[in-house]
Design a protein around this motif. Structure first.
Motif, PDB file in Angstrom:
ATOM      1  N   THR A 107       0.825  -1.213   0.000  1.00 17.19           N
ATOM      2  CA  THR A 107       0.000   0.000   0.000  1.00 17.19           C
ATOM      3  C   THR A 107       0.857   1.259   0.000  1.00 17.19           C
ATOM      4  O   THR A 107       0.454   2.277  -0.552  1.00 17.19           O
TER       5      THR A 107
ATOM      6  N   ILE B  80      -6.768  -2.328   5.210  1.00 17.75           N
ATOM      7  CA  ILE B  80      -6.487  -1.676   3.923  1.00 17.75           C
ATOM      8  C   ILE B  80      -6.462  -2.610   2.719  1.00 17.75           C
ATOM      9  O   ILE B  80      -6.517  -2.141   1.587  1.00 17.75           O
TER      10      ILE B  80
ATOM     11  N   GLU C 132      -7.746   1.671  -0.230  1.00 15.02           N
ATOM     12  CA  GLU C 132      -7.872   0.222  -0.122  1.00 15.02           C
ATOM     13  C   GLU C 132      -7.346  -0.470  -1.372  1.00 15.02           C
ATOM     14  O   GLU C 132      -7.604  -0.036  -2.496  1.00 15.02           O
TER      15      GLU C 132
END
Length: 131
Positions: free
Chosen positions: A49, A87, A120
């Motif tokens: 991420t 996430i 996300e």
């Protein structure tokens, strides 16, 4: 006039068939067997991420449609989806009943996209890797 109606009906039928097969190809044509497919990347939820938040275009080129193994803690579970570290959303075909909240797992799946608005990462065709 009768000939024109037949041609119009035939054209509508052909366009409808193309639409139907095109829809099925887009929605179901990308399914792969990830259990036998080589894993392209092994990462943690934080590292992948971070790459997407730093440079989404570069990360898309690197990860999109690739098989990845992601290690993280299950923070939520609903139906056939689990969420790792709040996430990474992993969609399963059939969810494993041994999955429990707060459990650290490694999941293999196909990266389908990053929602920068919600922050996300989304994976599909996921399954648990037994450690």
């Amino acid at each position: 006039m009768n000939k024109k109606i037949k041609i119009i009906v035939l054209l509508i039928a052909v366009i409808g068939l193309f639409g139907f097969f095109g829809y099925n190809y887009v929605m179901h044509g990308g399914a792969r067997n990830l259990t036998t497919e080589k894993t392209n990347f092994t990462v943690t939820t934080a590292s992948i991420t971070s790459e997407f938040t730093t440079n989404i275009e570069k990360a898309n080129k690197k990860y999109l449609e690739k098989a990845v193994e992601i290690k993280g803690e299950i923070t939520a579970s609903n139906g056939n989806e689990i969420i790792l570290d709040k996430i990474v959303i992993c969609s399963f075909k059939n969810q494993d009943s041994s999955i429990k909240k707060n459990q650290t797992v490694t999941v293999k799946g196909r990266v389908v996209g990053y929602d920068d608005l919600m922050g996300e990462l989304k994976l599909d065709q996921c399954f648990l890797i037994k450690n």
